[in-house]
Scaffold this motif. Structure first.
Motif, short mmCIF file in Angstrom:
data_model
loop_
_atom_site.label_atom_id
_atom_site.label_comp_id
_atom_site.label_asym_id
_atom_site.label_seq_id
_atom_site.Cartn_x
_atom_site.Cartn_y
_atom_site.Cartn_z
N ARG A 4 83.18 -7.11 -81.15
CA ARG A 4 82.12 -6.46 -80.39
C ARG A 4 82.19 -6.91 -78.93
O ARG A 4 82.23 -8.10 -78.65
N GLY A 5 82.17 -5.97 -78.03
CA GLY A 5 82.17 -6.27 -76.60
C GLY A 5 80.76 -6.25 -76.05
O GLY A 5 79.78 -5.92 -76.74
N PRO A 6 80.63 -6.55 -74.79
CA PRO A 6 79.29 -6.57 -74.17
C PRO A 6 78.65 -5.18 -74.12
O PRO A 6 77.43 -5.07 -74.11
N ASP A 7 79.48 -4.12 -74.12
CA ASP A 7 78.92 -2.77 -74.05
C ASP A 7 78.85 -2.08 -75.42
O ASP A 7 78.61 -0.87 -75.50
N ASN A 8 79.08 -2.85 -76.48
CA ASN A 8 79.08 -2.26 -77.82
C ASN A 8 77.68 -1.78 -78.19
O ASN A 8 76.68 -2.49 -78.00
N THR A 9 77.63 -0.56 -78.78
CA THR A 9 76.35 0.02 -79.22
C THR A 9 76.50 0.46 -80.67
O THR A 9 77.38 1.27 -81.00
N SER A 10 75.65 -0.06 -81.54
CA SER A 10 75.73 0.28 -82.96
C SER A 10 74.98 1.58 -83.23
O SER A 10 74.20 2.07 -82.41
N LEU A 11 75.23 2.13 -84.43
CA LEU A 11 74.55 3.37 -84.83
C LEU A 11 73.05 3.15 -84.92
O LEU A 11 72.26 4.02 -84.54
N ALA A 12 72.64 1.98 -85.43
CA ALA A 12 71.22 1.69 -85.53
C ALA A 12 70.55 1.69 -84.17
O ALA A 12 69.43 2.18 -84.00
N GLU A 13 71.25 1.16 -83.18
CA GLU A 13 70.68 1.14 -81.83
C GLU A 13 70.61 2.53 -81.24
O GLU A 13 69.64 2.88 -80.54
N LEU A 14 71.60 3.36 -81.54
CA LEU A 14 71.62 4.72 -81.00
C LEU A 14 70.45 5.56 -81.51
O LEU A 14 69.92 6.41 -80.79
N ILE A 15 70.04 5.34 -82.74
CA ILE A 15 68.94 6.15 -83.30
C ILE A 15 67.59 5.44 -83.20
O ILE A 15 66.61 5.89 -83.77
N GLY A 16 67.58 4.29 -82.49
CA GLY A 16 66.32 3.65 -82.20
C GLY A 16 65.81 2.68 -83.24
O GLY A 16 64.61 2.38 -83.28
N LEU A 17 66.67 2.15 -84.11
CA LEU A 17 66.23 1.19 -85.12
C LEU A 17 66.37 -0.25 -84.67
O LEU A 17 66.01 -1.17 -85.41
N GLY A 18 66.92 -0.47 -83.50
CA GLY A 18 67.08 -1.82 -82.99
C GLY A 18 68.54 -2.19 -82.83
O GLY A 18 69.43 -1.55 -83.41
N SER A 19 68.79 -3.24 -82.07
CA SER A 19 70.16 -3.66 -81.80
C SER A 19 70.57 -4.88 -82.60
O SER A 19 71.64 -5.43 -82.37
N THR A 20 69.75 -5.28 -83.56
CA THR A 20 70.08 -6.48 -84.33
C THR A 20 71.11 -6.16 -85.40
O THR A 20 71.28 -5.01 -85.82
N ARG A 21 71.78 -7.22 -85.85
CA ARG A 21 72.77 -7.06 -86.92
C ARG A 21 72.10 -6.61 -88.21
O ARG A 21 72.65 -5.80 -88.96
N THR A 22 70.92 -7.10 -88.48
CA THR A 22 70.20 -6.73 -89.71
C THR A 22 69.92 -5.23 -89.74
O THR A 22 70.10 -4.57 -90.78
N ALA A 23 69.46 -4.67 -88.64
CA ALA A 23 69.17 -3.24 -88.59
C ALA A 23 70.44 -2.42 -88.84
O ALA A 23 70.42 -1.41 -89.56
N ASP A 24 71.52 -2.87 -88.24
CA ASP A 24 72.79 -2.16 -88.42
C ASP A 24 73.25 -2.21 -89.87
O ASP A 24 73.67 -1.19 -90.45
N VAL A 25 73.16 -3.39 -90.49
CA VAL A 25 73.58 -3.53 -91.90
C VAL A 25 72.69 -2.70 -92.81
O VAL A 25 73.17 -2.01 -93.73
N LEU A 26 71.38 -2.72 -92.60
CA LEU A 26 70.47 -1.95 -93.45
C LEU A 26 70.73 -0.46 -93.33
O LEU A 26 70.70 0.28 -94.34
N LEU A 27 70.98 0.02 -92.13
CA LEU A 27 71.25 1.45 -91.95
C LEU A 27 72.53 1.85 -92.66
O LEU A 27 72.58 2.87 -93.39
N GLN A 28 73.59 1.09 -92.47
CA GLN A 28 74.87 1.43 -93.11
C GLN A 28 74.78 1.34 -94.63
O GLN A 28 75.36 2.16 -95.35
N THR A 29 74.03 0.34 -95.11
CA THR A 29 73.84 0.22 -96.56
C THR A 29 73.06 1.40 -97.11
O THR A 29 73.36 1.92 -98.19
N ALA A 30 72.04 1.86 -96.36
CA ALA A 30 71.27 3.03 -96.79
C ALA A 30 72.16 4.26 -96.85
O ALA A 30 72.06 5.08 -97.78
N ILE A 31 73.03 4.41 -95.87
CA ILE A 31 73.97 5.53 -95.90
C ILE A 31 74.87 5.45 -97.12
O ILE A 31 75.15 6.45 -97.80
N GLY A 32 75.33 4.24 -97.44
CA GLY A 32 76.17 4.07 -98.62
C GLY A 32 75.43 4.40 -99.90
O GLY A 32 76.01 5.00 -100.82
#
Length: 428
Positions: free
Chosen positions: A159-187
């Motif tokens: 991850r670089g300084p300008d990295n943006t996760s899917l969770a951050e793009l849709i407004g769920l937050g920029s934390t790792r937990t939000a990103d993991v929960l979103l991807q797990t929900a998709i799965g």
């Protein structure tokens, strides 16, 4: 598409659902593997054949070879349909050269066969549906496996300084937990919809394969069965007419001849011995009643009025009540066509006639019920058994009559009994 061209109903148990998903996935993924050489070989063959057709007939030979290649690839697809999806995929009877065909005509036989061109067309159109099935399968499995395991391999993503996760793009937050929960929900969503997605992917490609590779042979099979049914109906009608003619000759005709002789004798006896003439007339009257009863019995084999006027249930119960042994009747049928009613009536009539003549039974049972679009007629008796469907006998004529309406007859009658006659008649 007709229902037979689609896939079987998905089973409800967990084990069979998993097996079905895996088979559908394998079918969808391997469809693309088969479609690539199919499309490439057939396109190259057709293009080369058409392009060189003016070169001393070389193009025709290329087209013949292409037709044989398409046949082989179509055969592989039919095997896949049967083994992976469990659907009926009959192999067609390809056109064959006749012994009197000339060499060139015999060589070009594949090009005169409609099914060969349908195989070629499948190789072309099947590439599109196979690509769709493959894309859906890859996408859904990637979403399922990737989403459910994202919690593990997410930590290895640079991850670089300008990295943006899917969770951050849709407004769920920029934390790792939000990103993991979103991807797990998709799965999880992908996993829950995986059976439906794989079924759609497999059914799309399989429907095209069934239409192009199997529908023509199924249509030809239905035409052959219709011709056989028509011939069976004609044979059954001819047998019925011959049997009726024989029965009239051996029964009522002989009784009427005897009746005429008795009446003639009674007329001569009136002047000499009135008492003897009265006895002769009484015997003639009894003979007349017997003739009438026999004619009524024969009329049941032509057009029973009670069946026409009041329907199958009443006609069968009336027939059963006139038997020498007790006959239980159970009838639960909807409104039937005239052909189905008449055929079912004759099944019961022939079965009860055989019981009275040959079975030595003490009790019988008749059951009529509708099931899966067919009328089931079952006649049981506790007689000595030994009934067989032999050529020229009553049960053989009954089998021919049933075949004429696309029905079936099964006779189970071991020596010593009991006997069961079971017929299936289409409701339509």
């Amino acid at each position: 598409m007709t229902e037979t061209m689609l896939m079987p109903v998905v089973p409800t148990t967990d084990r069979t659902i998993v097996r079905r998903v895996l088979l559908d996935s394998a079918y969808a993924l391997t469809a693309f593997v088969l479609a690539i050489p199919s499309f490439a070989l057939v396109v190259a063959g057709v293009a080369s054949g058409v392009g060189t057709i003016v070169v001393a007939g070389l193009g025709l030979l290329v087209l013949v070879a292409t037709a044989y290649v398409a046949r082989g690839l179509a055969h592989v697809e039919r095997v896949r349909l049967r083994s992976m999806l469990g659907v009926d995929a009959p192999h067609p009877a390809y056109l064959r050269a006749r012994p009197d065909d000339r060499r060139v005509r015999a060589l070009l036989t594949p090009l005169r066969d409609v099914q060969s061109w349908l195989d070629v067309l499948w190789c072309l159109i099947g590439f599109a549906t196979a690509t769709f099935a493959f894309a859906v399968a890859v996408a859904w499995w990637a979403a399922t496996l990737g989403g459910l395991s994202y919690w593990f391999w997410e930590r290895f993503i640079p991850r670089g300084p300008d990295n943006t996760s899917l969770a951050e793009l849709i407004g769920l937050g920029s934390t790792r937990t939000a990103d993991v929960l979103l991807q797990t929900a998709i799965g999880v969503v992908a996993l829950l919809t995986l059976p439906v997605a794989m079924r759609i992917a497999a059914a799309t490609h399989a429907a095209v394969s069934r239409v192009l590779l199997c529908s023509r042979v199924e249509l030809m099979g239905r035409m052959v069965r219709m011709e056989e049914s028509r011939d069976s109906a004609h044979r059954a009608e001819a047998q019925s007419l011959r049997r009726l003619e024989r029965d009239i000759h051996d029964g009522p005709q002989q009784r009427l001849i005897r009746l005429g002789m008795d009446l003639g004798r009674a007329r001569k006896q009136l002047s000499d011995d009135p008492a003897l003439a009265a006895t002769t007339i009484d015997a003639a009257l009894a003979q007349t009643r017997e003739t009438v009863e026999e004619l009524r019995a024969l009329s049941r084999g032509i057009a029973p009025p009670l069946l026409v006027d009041r329907g199958l249930a009443v006609a069968v119960r009336e027939m059963a009540s006139g038997q020498a042994i007790p006959v239980d009747v159970a009838v639960d049928v909807p409104a039937l066509s005239e052909a189905a009613e008449t055929t079912a009536y004759f099944v019961v009539a022939e079965s009860l006639t055989n019981i009275a003549k040959h079975s030595q039974a003490t009790r019988a049972r008749v059951a009529l019920a509708a099931e899966d679009g067919r009328l089931l007629v079952t006649v049981d008796d506790d007689g000595r058994g030994g009934a067989r469907v032999a050529a020229g006998r009553g049960l053989d004529g009954l089998r021919e009559r049933l075949a004429g309406v696309d029905g079936t007859l099964v006779v189970a009658s071991p020596d010593g009994g009991p006997t069961r006659v079971r017929a299936e008649v289409p409701l339509g």
